[in-house]
Design an enzyme around this catalytic site. Structure first.
Site, PDB file in Angstrom:
ATOM      1  N   ARG A 286       0.645  -1.261   0.187  1.00 45.88           N
ATOM      2  CA  ARG A 286      -0.058  -0.081  -0.206  1.00 45.88           C
ATOM      3  C   ARG A 286       1.047   1.616   0.199  1.00 45.88           C
ATOM      4  O   ARG A 286       1.750   1.575   0.601  1.00 45.88           O
ATOM      5  CB  ARG A 286      -1.115   0.478   1.500  1.00 45.88           C
ATOM      6  CG  ARG A 286      -1.575   1.469   1.158  1.00 45.88           C
ATOM      7  CD  ARG A 286      -2.159   1.120   2.501  1.00 45.88           C
ATOM      8  NE  ARG A 286      -3.240   2.228   3.263  1.00 45.88           N
ATOM      9  CZ  ARG A 286      -3.349   3.771   3.372  1.00 45.88           C
ATOM     10  NH1 ARG A 286      -2.073   4.239   3.836  1.00 45.88           N
ATOM     11  NH2 ARG A 286      -4.252   4.889   3.256  1.00 45.88           N
ATOM     12  N   GLU A 287       1.066   2.136  -1.105  1.00 48.65           N
ATOM     13  CA  GLU A 287       2.078   2.925  -1.330  1.00 48.65           C
ATOM     14  C   GLU A 287       0.893   4.146  -1.691  1.00 48.65           C
ATOM     15  O   GLU A 287       1.066   4.314  -2.999  1.00 48.65           O
ATOM     16  CB  GLU A 287       3.177   2.829  -2.026  1.00 48.65           C
ATOM     17  CG  GLU A 287       3.686   2.109  -1.237  1.00 48.65           C
ATOM     18  CD  GLU A 287       4.654   2.034  -0.307  1.00 48.65           C
ATOM     19  OE1 GLU A 287       4.771   0.678   0.647  1.00 48.65           O
ATOM     20  OE2 GLU A 287       5.133   2.845  -0.254  1.00 48.65           O
TER      21      GLU A 287
ATOM     22  N   SER B 264     -12.811  -3.396   2.770  1.00 47.74           N
ATOM     23  CA  SER B 264     -13.017  -2.771   3.940  1.00 47.74           C
ATOM     24  C   SER B 264     -14.053  -2.124   4.426  1.00 47.74           C
ATOM     25  O   SER B 264     -15.190  -1.709   4.003  1.00 47.74           O
ATOM     26  CB  SER B 264     -12.392  -1.125   4.090  1.00 47.74           C
ATOM     27  OG  SER B 264     -10.303  -1.629   2.854  1.00 47.74           O
TER      28      SER B 264
ATOM     29  N   THR C 252      -5.489   6.480  14.163  1.00 47.65           N
ATOM     30  CA  THR C 252      -4.020   6.236  14.066  1.00 47.65           C
ATOM     31  C   THR C 252      -3.356   7.222  13.313  1.00 47.65           C
ATOM     32  O   THR C 252      -4.695   8.023  12.338  1.00 47.65           O
ATOM     33  CB  THR C 252      -3.722   4.998  13.010  1.00 47.65           C
ATOM     34  OG1 THR C 252      -2.736   4.945  12.457  1.00 47.65           O
ATOM     35  CG2 THR C 252      -5.387   4.827  11.711  1.00 47.65           C
TER      36      THR C 252
ATOM     37  N   LYS D  63      -3.056   6.443   8.343  1.00 50.81           N
ATOM     38  CA  LYS D  63      -4.569   6.663   7.326  1.00 50.81           C
ATOM     39  C   LYS D  63      -4.422   8.479   6.804  1.00 50.81           C
ATOM     40  O   LYS D  63      -4.922   8.551   8.278  1.00 50.81           O
ATOM     41  CB  LYS D  63      -5.406   5.852   7.516  1.00 50.81           C
ATOM     42  CG  LYS D  63      -6.584   5.978   6.503  1.00 50.81           C
ATOM     43  CD  LYS D  63      -7.876   4.852   6.242  1.00 50.81           C
ATOM     44  CE  LYS D  63      -8.311   5.020   5.364  1.00 50.81           C
ATOM     45  NZ  LYS D  63      -8.046   4.758   4.415  1.00 50.81           N
TER      46      LYS D  63
ATOM     47  N   GLY E 115      -4.513   1.283  14.550  1.00 48.13           N
ATOM     48  CA  GLY E 115      -4.467   1.804  15.868  1.00 48.13           C
ATOM     49  C   GLY E 115      -3.576   0.601  16.685  1.00 48.13           C
ATOM     50  O   GLY E 115      -3.665   0.438  17.677  1.00 48.13           O
TER      51      GLY E 115
ATOM     52  N   VAL F 138       0.142  -1.839   9.807  1.00 51.10           N
ATOM     53  CA  VAL F 138       1.469  -1.244   9.251  1.00 51.10           C
ATOM     54  C   VAL F 138       2.895  -0.421  10.445  1.00 51.10           C
ATOM     55  O   VAL F 138       3.005  -1.341  10.392  1.00 51.10           O
ATOM     56  CB  VAL F 138       0.724   0.325   9.258  1.00 51.10           C
ATOM     57  CG1 VAL F 138       1.534   0.968   7.579  1.00 51.10           C
ATOM     58  CG2 VAL F 138      -0.553   0.350   7.751  1.00 51.10           C
TER      59      VAL F 138
ATOM     60  N   ALA G 278     -23.274   9.607  47.515  1.00 49.19           N
ATOM     61  CA  ALA G 278     -22.163   8.200  46.667  1.00 49.19           C
ATOM     62  C   ALA G 278     -22.072   7.007  47.671  1.00 49.19           C
ATOM     63  O   ALA G 278     -21.347   6.623  48.305  1.00 49.19           O
ATOM     64  CB  ALA G 278     -20.811   9.604  48.000  1.00 49.19           C
TER      65      ALA G 278
ATOM     66  N   CYS H 250     -21.516   5.538  44.772  1.00 52.57           N
ATOM     67  CA  CYS H 250     -19.893   5.228  43.980  1.00 52.57           C
ATOM     68  C   CYS H 250     -19.152   4.199  44.932  1.00 52.57           C
ATOM     69  O   CYS H 250     -17.689   4.113  44.321  1.00 52.57           O
ATOM     70  CB  CYS H 250     -19.379   7.010  44.243  1.00 52.57           C
ATOM     71  SG  CYS H 250     -20.320   7.981  42.451  1.00 52.57           S
TER      72      CYS H 250
HETATM   73  C1  LIG Z   1      -6.355  -4.984   5.164  1.00 55.24           C
HETATM   74  C2  LIG Z   1      -7.227  -3.916   5.460  1.00 55.24           C
HETATM   75  N1  LIG Z   1      -8.395  -2.998   5.627  1.00 55.24           N
HETATM   76  C3  LIG Z   1      -8.402  -1.637   5.210  1.00 55.24           C
HETATM   77  C4  LIG Z   1      -7.515  -0.752   4.694  1.00 55.24           C
HETATM   78  C5  LIG Z   1      -8.026   0.404   3.905  1.00 55.24           C
HETATM   79  O1  LIG Z   1      -8.314   0.043   2.884  1.00 55.24           O
HETATM   80  P1  LIG Z   1      -9.060   1.476   2.032  1.00 55.24           P
HETATM   81  O2  LIG Z   1     -10.375   1.966   2.824  1.00 55.24           O
HETATM   82  O3  LIG Z   1      -9.246   1.808   0.436  1.00 55.24           O
HETATM   83  O4  LIG Z   1      -8.041   2.872   2.538  1.00 55.24           O
HETATM   84  P2  LIG Z   1      -6.887   2.902   1.974  1.00 55.24           P
HETATM   85  O5  LIG Z   1      -5.765   1.852   1.961  1.00 55.24           O
HETATM   86  O6  LIG Z   1      -6.806   2.459  -0.185  1.00 55.24           O
HETATM   87  O7  LIG Z   1      -6.027   4.019   2.269  1.00 55.24           O
HETATM   88  C6  LIG Z   1      -6.449  -1.852   3.590  1.00 55.24           C
HETATM   89  N2  LIG Z   1      -5.773  -1.190   3.181  1.00 55.24           N
HETATM   90  N3  LIG Z   1      -6.417  -2.739   4.434  1.00 55.24           N
HETATM   91  C1  LIG Z   2      -4.737   1.124   5.868  1.00 51.29           C
HETATM   92  C2  LIG Z   2      -5.797   1.402   6.929  1.00 51.29           C
HETATM   93  N1  LIG Z   2      -6.901   1.301   6.592  1.00 51.29           N
HETATM   94  C3  LIG Z   2      -8.122   1.744   8.027  1.00 51.29           C
HETATM   95  C4  LIG Z   2      -8.456   1.203   8.174  1.00 51.29           C
HETATM   96  O1  LIG Z   2      -9.500   1.673   8.881  1.00 51.29           O
HETATM   97  O2  LIG Z   2      -9.539   1.005   6.975  1.00 51.29           O
HETATM   98  S1  LIG Z   2      -6.452   2.477   9.110  1.00 51.29           S
HETATM   99  C5  LIG Z   2      -5.000   1.805   8.038  1.00 51.29           C
HETATM  100  C6  LIG Z   2      -4.112   2.772   8.472  1.00 51.29           C
HETATM  101  C7  LIG Z   2      -2.994   1.071   9.663  1.00 51.29           C
HETATM  102  O3  LIG Z   2      -1.953   1.947  10.217  1.00 51.29           O
HETATM  103  P1  LIG Z   2      -1.021   1.073  11.847  1.00 51.29           P
HETATM  104  O4  LIG Z   2      -1.446   0.190  12.053  1.00 51.29           O
HETATM  105  O5  LIG Z   2      -0.152   2.043  11.507  1.00 51.29           O
HETATM  106  O6  LIG Z   2      -2.635   2.278  12.676  1.00 51.29           O
END
Ligand SMILES: Cc1ncc(COP(=O)(O)OP(=O)(O)O)c(N)n1
Ligand SMILES: Cc1nc(C(=O)O)sc1CCOP(=O)(O)O
Ligand SMILES: [Mg+2]
Length: 540
Positions: free
Chosen positions: A45-46, A114, A143, A146, A181, A209, A462, A465
């Site tokens: 994912r770049e 997703s 996180t 993203k 996260g 990630v 209280a 509590c």
């Molecule tokens: C395993 C996994 N889960 C969720 C995502 C998020 O995909 P997407 O909603 O298309 O967002 P981007 O990754 O394209 O910014 C994922 N890549 N992988």
């Molecule tokens: C790629 C991606 N997708 C998300 C979603 O919610 O669909 S969150 C996310 C990034 C997750 O990165 P980290 O492990 O560093 O928190």
């Protein structure tokens, strides 16, 4: 190479991001470090890379994945996936529609989607088993990875809703990974808590990630993650979970432990409760500290036999409350959570729900309105912050308490004329994919404590509590060999018996306050639970 879909291991799913590589590392070196140490699925994912470079990188990563016989998934770019014959694609709600992707990819490739809410699950279920193979369930926690996220963090409760929808819509073929996260301090809690209400499925894996891609030592980071995933016990407190049903003898033992260990009970609570809570804690041979200073929570949590009572009537900043939860979770010291007026206002609902996603609680206690709301069984809004008036059906109370215990993997306490206590810790056991093997909330151990009505309990401030102070004292005072369920049940049994005793001795609500502290002190130091007036019985 085509991977049989049924053989795909989703347990540790690495998603790449070369913008966070530490010095001296490369995209491929981080991926290989992960693959060597237990990564089971890779997604490139770049988001900011031009196509030509993306293809070059994808081909390099593909070579490494083939070396370890691990499938490679391409994020977003179906064209690139087809061009390099990758093993699959992951798309989100705003990417190319799933049916089009499937038409281009063909039936054998892995297709991920997703998903953040049940309606999206309903859609994939309607498409049937030939479309979506797995879902990325998120965003679990906040996180920075993203950029411009469109979804706010859902927490484990959001993931449970998605898992329930997969079961409700009978999408049994669809696998699941949590994402967003995820780090060593929350992974076991996520796997433990994210279980469908029918107990039949939990997440099949976690996807992350930064924990690996940004790690200076990606081998060590991956090994740590692998160890958490392959474990079977989530020991969030340094005492025993779910051993046997409480008895007078086991409660007596708890009191001996509390007496000798003199726990430090940190109160983060409302102003009205502070003074009385401190006196109740002292009456129970424990040491109160009413501190809401963020910079000292870590130090306090590290004091032997520390215990945190978090009563969300506190006016401390939410950052301080979150810091306290992390600090006590980090050292496996117990937290008693009292979501005062859980859903009485939008503000309280948001505060309580936010805190409930932040950590693991040894005990969650509330009055019947709060517990019914937490269990999402209380249709109408709570009236103010007092317990709802009128008699509650015990079966309804038990059901609500079991749901809260199950969903938060905690010991849930529902207080009222009849107190209900349910152990949802499962002994700390957790498992990827198969959840609790079908054990549901209704199967959880539950005890009922009663001592007739004590109307005057509701006439002082209280009183509810301060049951929190009592529970926090008992669970904080346990030895490592002590049992959490015994301690919570013992605290509630003592508190109700002391309330009854005080009500026979007082002349009015003013003297009841004093008599209640005296009764707690007396019954605690006598330590003869078999003589207490409140009754304890197993439910069912
Ligand atoms: C395993 C996994 N889960 C969720 C995502 C998020 O995909 P997407 O909603 O298309 O967002 P981007 O990754 O394209 O910014 C994922 N890549 N992988
Ligand atoms: C790629 C991606 N997708 C998300 C979603 O919610 O669909 S969150 C996310 C990034 C997750 O990165 P980290 O492990 O560093 O928190
Ligand atoms: Mg996408």
């Amino acid at each position: 190479m085509v991977f049989a879909k049924k053989d795909v291991d989703y347990s540790l799913y690495l998603v790449t991001d070369s913008t966070m590589l530490p010095p001296g590392t490369t995209l491929c070196s981080q991926v290989e470090a992960g693959l060597k140490n237990g990564v089971t699925l890779v997604q490139i994912r770049e988001k900011d890379t031009e196509t030509k470079k993306f293809i070059e990188e994808a081909l390099e990563v593909q070579k490494v994945c083939k070396k370890y016989n691990v499938p490679l998934i391409i994020n977003d770019r179906i064209d690139v996936a087809m061009a390099i014959d990758a093993d699959g694609v992951h798309v989100g709600q705003d990417d190319m529609p799933i049916p089009m992707v499937r038409k281009l990819l063909g039936p054998s490739k892995i297709l991920g989607w997703s998903v953040g809410k049940p309606s999206e699950v309903e859609t994939l279920a309607k498409w049937g088993p030939d479309m979506v193979d797995y879902v990325g369930v998120g965003t679990l926690f906040s996180t920075l990875t993203k950029k411009n996220p469109k979804k706010s963090p859902m927490g484990p409760q959001g993931a449970i809703a998605v898992l329930d929808a997969l079961e409700d819509f009978k999408a049994s073929w669809c696998r699941t990974v949590g994402i967003g996260g995820l780090h060593p301090d929350n992974i076991q809690r996520v796997i433990c808590q994210c279980v469908a209400s029918n107990g039949k499925r939990s997440l099949d894996g976690i996807s992350l990630v930064s924990d690996i891609m940004a790690a200076p030592d990606a081998c060590a980071a991956t090994k740590r993650l692998r160890k958490l995933l392959d474990g079977i016990k989530y020991q969030f407190v340094d005492c025993k979970l779910n051993e046997t049903f409480p008895t007078a003898a086991s409660i007596q033992s708890v009191i001996c432990q509390v007496s000798s260990n003199r726990p430090l009970v940190q109160h983060m609570t409302n102003k009205v409760h502070q003074n009385f809570g401190a006196n109740v804690t002292l009456a129970l041979g424990s040491s109160p500290i009413m501190s809401e200073i963020e910079s000292e929570v870590s130090e306090l949590a590290r004091i032997p036999n520390s215990s945190l009572l978090l009563n969300t009537g506190s006016v401390a900043p939410i950052g301080t409350l979150k810091a306290a939860i992390s600090a006590y979770n980090e050292v496996k010291r117990p937290i008693t959570f009292d979501p005062v007026g859980y859903s009485a206002t939008e503000t309280r609902l948001c505060l309580n729900n936010t805190l409930l996603t932040c950590g693991q609680f040894a005990c969650i206690k509330g009055n019947c309105s709060e517990i019914l709301s937490l269990a999402k069984l209380n249709k109408d809004k709570m009236k103010g912050v007092d317990a709802s008036s009128g008699k509650m059906d015990v079966n309804m109370l038990v059901r609500a308490t079991q749901i809260v215990a199950f969903q938060y993997r905690t010991i849930a306490v529902c207080t009222g004329e009849v107190d209900c206590i349910v152990d949802g810790t499962f002994g700390g056991k957790y498992k990827l994919s198969s959840g609790t093997a079908g054990v549901t909330a209704e199967d959880l151990p539950c005890v009922i404590i009663e001592d007739g009505s004590i109307p005057i309990m509701g006439d002082i401030t209280a009183s509810g509590c301060s049951l929190g102070s009592t529970i926090a004292s008992f669970i904080g005072g346990l030895d490592p060999t002590g049992n959490l369920f015994d301690a919570v049940v013992g605290a509630v049994l003592l508190y109700k018996s002391a309330g009854k005793l005080a009500s026979t001795r007082c002349q009015g609500s003013g003297s009841f306050h004093v008599q209640l502290i005296d009764a707690l002190y007396q019954l605690f130091h006598e330590n003869k639970p078999e003589k207490w007036s409140a009754s304890l019985r197993k439910f069912k």
